[in-house]
Scaffold this motif. Structure first.
Motif, short mmCIF file in Angstrom:
data_model
loop_
_atom_site.label_atom_id
_atom_site.label_comp_id
_atom_site.label_asym_id
_atom_site.label_seq_id
_atom_site.Cartn_x
_atom_site.Cartn_y
_atom_site.Cartn_z
N UNK A 66 0.84 -1.20 0.00
CA UNK A 66 0.00 0.00 0.00
C UNK A 66 0.87 1.25 0.00
N UNK A 67 0.33 2.34 -0.55
CA UNK A 67 1.06 3.61 -0.58
C UNK A 67 1.26 4.11 0.85
N UNK A 68 2.51 4.32 1.27
CA UNK A 68 2.75 4.71 2.66
C UNK A 68 2.11 6.04 3.06
N UNK A 69 2.01 6.98 2.13
CA UNK A 69 1.43 8.28 2.45
C UNK A 69 -0.02 8.19 2.86
N UNK A 70 -0.73 7.18 2.39
CA UNK A 70 -2.14 6.99 2.78
C UNK A 70 -2.27 5.95 3.88
N UNK A 71 -1.48 4.87 3.77
CA UNK A 71 -1.64 3.74 4.69
C UNK A 71 -1.21 4.07 6.11
N UNK A 72 -0.05 4.66 6.29
CA UNK A 72 0.48 4.88 7.64
C UNK A 72 -0.42 5.81 8.46
N UNK A 73 -0.89 6.94 7.93
CA UNK A 73 -1.81 7.76 8.74
C UNK A 73 -3.11 7.02 9.09
N UNK A 74 -3.63 6.22 8.14
CA UNK A 74 -4.84 5.46 8.44
C UNK A 74 -4.56 4.40 9.49
N UNK A 75 -3.42 3.76 9.42
CA UNK A 75 -3.04 2.77 10.42
C UNK A 75 -2.92 3.41 11.80
N UNK A 76 -2.23 4.54 11.86
CA UNK A 76 -2.08 5.25 13.13
C UNK A 76 -3.44 5.64 13.70
N UNK A 77 -4.28 6.24 12.88
CA UNK A 77 -5.61 6.64 13.34
C UNK A 77 -6.45 5.45 13.78
N UNK A 78 -6.33 4.34 13.07
CA UNK A 78 -7.09 3.14 13.42
C UNK A 78 -6.66 2.57 14.76
N UNK A 79 -5.35 2.56 15.02
CA UNK A 79 -4.89 2.04 16.30
C UNK A 79 -5.31 2.94 17.45
N UNK A 80 -5.26 4.23 17.23
CA UNK A 80 -5.71 5.17 18.27
C UNK A 80 -7.21 4.97 18.52
N UNK A 81 -7.99 4.78 17.46
CA UNK A 81 -9.42 4.53 17.61
C UNK A 81 -9.68 3.25 18.42
N UNK A 82 -8.93 2.20 18.14
CA UNK A 82 -9.11 0.95 18.89
C UNK A 82 -8.81 1.16 20.38
N UNK A 83 -7.75 1.89 20.67
CA UNK A 83 -7.39 2.15 22.06
C UNK A 83 -8.48 2.99 22.75
N UNK A 84 -8.95 4.01 22.07
CA UNK A 84 -9.97 4.88 22.68
C UNK A 84 -11.30 4.16 22.88
N UNK A 85 -11.68 3.30 21.93
CA UNK A 85 -12.93 2.54 22.12
C UNK A 85 -12.80 1.55 23.27
#
Length: 192
Positions: free
Chosen positions: A154-173
């Protein structure tokens, strides 16, 4: 030496009915079985499963809005850990967020060096395991993130921010879900 924990009685019955049968003569399967964790109450199981499912559905909804696949298999494994085993070191925010980012970094480096083969994916998983061990951020799903990156590139410019945001969302939920039900164990055990 004193302990606060009473010794566990041996749940393995003797082979011949004698209480004096040495441990080495007990049935092999009984020795290997160990002690399984306690079964959660139906309320706890329903709470954990519904919270994890809600978090995963939120990732799918975000992906639908962005027209980008946000839910990847390693994140489903992370959701299971943070919601169903919140006290484990693997489930702590530091391990979830940093572990996935280290997995992404290892995946991209190996992908650049070796391109998308299964051999390279296995190497990336091993490198991720080494990095997360050294960084004291154990998180087994992060190894799968490295594999996904090597095999799908996957393109790192799109994938890494989405991955970071997804992990933060999992932690917050997981944090929020642990506060909804009074009897739920508090998440996280530690933030950093």
């Amino acid at each position: 030496m004193s302990t606060d924990i009473a010794p566990h009685p041996d749940p393995t019955p003797a082979v011949t009915g004698s209480a004096d049968v040495p441990r080495s003569r007990r049935p092999r399967l009984a020795r290997m079985a160990g002690r399984a964790p306690a079964r959660p109450t139906p309320a706890a199981a329903a709470h954990n499963v519904s919270a994890a499912t809600a978090a995963l559905l939120a990732l799918v909804a975000i992906g639908a809005v962005l027209h980008e696949p946000v839910l990847i298999p390693p994140l489903a494994a992370s959701a299971a850990l943070v919601h169903c085993a919140p006290a484990l070191p693997l489930a702590q925010p530091r391990s979830v967020v940093v572990g996935h980012l280290l997995g992404a970094a290892a995946g991209y480096v190996v992908a650049i060096a070796a391109h998308g083969s299964a051999w390279a994916a296995a190497l990336a998983a091993g490198v991720t395991l080494a990095l997360t061990t050294l960084a004291r951020t154990p998180h087994s799903p992060a190894c799968a993130t490295a594999v996904v990156i090597v095999l799908q590139e996957p393109a790192p410019g799109r994938f890494v921010p989405l991955l970071f945001g997804s992990t933060v969302l999992l932690v917050l939920t997981a944090y929020a879900a642990s506060r909804v039900r009074r009897a739920a164990p508090r998440y996280p055990a530690y933030w950093w």
